[in-house]
Motif scaffolding. Structure first.
Motif, short mmCIF file in Angstrom:
data_model
loop_
_atom_site.label_atom_id
_atom_site.label_comp_id
_atom_site.label_asym_id
_atom_site.label_seq_id
_atom_site.Cartn_x
_atom_site.Cartn_y
_atom_site.Cartn_z
N ASN A 1 -7.81 6.65 3.76
CA ASN A 1 -7.73 5.29 3.25
C ASN A 1 -9.12 4.65 3.26
O ASN A 1 -9.35 3.63 3.87
CB ASN A 1 -6.75 4.46 4.08
N GLY B 1 0.82 -1.21 0.00
CA GLY B 1 0.00 0.00 0.00
C GLY B 1 0.85 1.26 0.00
O GLY B 1 0.56 2.22 -0.72
N VAL C 1 -10.16 6.71 -2.21
CA VAL C 1 -9.23 6.10 -3.16
C VAL C 1 -9.82 6.14 -4.57
O VAL C 1 -9.13 6.47 -5.54
CB VAL C 1 -8.90 4.65 -2.74
N GLY D 1 0.86 3.78 -3.07
CA GLY D 1 0.50 5.16 -2.74
C GLY D 1 1.59 6.13 -3.13
O GLY D 1 1.32 7.21 -3.67
#
Length: 182
Positions: free
Chosen positions: A135, A47, A140, A51
């Motif tokens: 998150n 992640g 997202v 990201g």
């Protein structure tokens, strides 16, 4: 059942016969616990990596939008004539300083309302103050949607300006604007 028959739990070989099942169950429990911990760790690392990649590219597009906007502003605010009331030596000094200054400035963009609109929209899409860093699925998805639209706008602007595609610059490996010609 007769009193002379033994119970299955009294069998001395029962523990040996179930030994494989016991080790299997113990290994499964330990593996599940380790997998849950490793899954969280690996998921967090993945992640963070994804990201970083998304925000890096978004930041690159943001920088390009600022650059294009400034080049466009320079095109609309530049004045073609200078004051003619200066003396000859001062004019030579200012001319050499102006030459140095001109070397530091990027060339202005052509004045085109459609181009200005695309640059404004690109800037609005990648502007960092309005991007959510939460998150959640909604945040997202919003980021991904804005990012894809911004990439499309950047391609349109590149084509209008005759610049090389931003993907070539990104795949060049140095993270810079190697493919960008200004």
């Amino acid at each position: 059942m007769s009193p002379h028959q033994s119970q299955p739990s009294d069998d001395p070989f029962n523990t040996l016969l179930n030994l494989e099942d016991d080790y299997y169950n113990q290994g499964y429990a330990e593996g599940a616990a380790d997998g849950a911990l490793a899954g969280r760790t690996e998921g967090r690392q993945l992640g963070l990596e994804k990201g970083y990649q998304k925000f890096f590219e978004s930041g690159r597009l943001y920088g390009r939008a600022i650059l294009w906007a400034n080049r466009f502003a320079n095109a609309t605010s530049s004045s073609p004539s200078q004051s003619s009331s200066t003396s000859a030596p001062a004019a030579q000094n200012s001319a050499s300083e102006a030459g140095k200054e001109a070397q530091k400035q990027l060339p202005p963009l052509p004045i085109n309302p459609r181009l200005e609109k695309h640059i404004t929209i690109l800037y609005a899409l990648v502007e960092t103050e309005s991007l959510s860093t939460e998150n959640t699925d909604e945040a997202v998805n919003d980021f991904d949607d804005r990012f894809k639209r911004a990439q499309g706008k950047a391609k349109i602007i590149e084509r209008m300006l005759g610049e090389k595609a931003s993907e070539e610059a990104a795949t060049a490996g140095d993270g810079g604007d190697k493919g960008l010609t200004v």
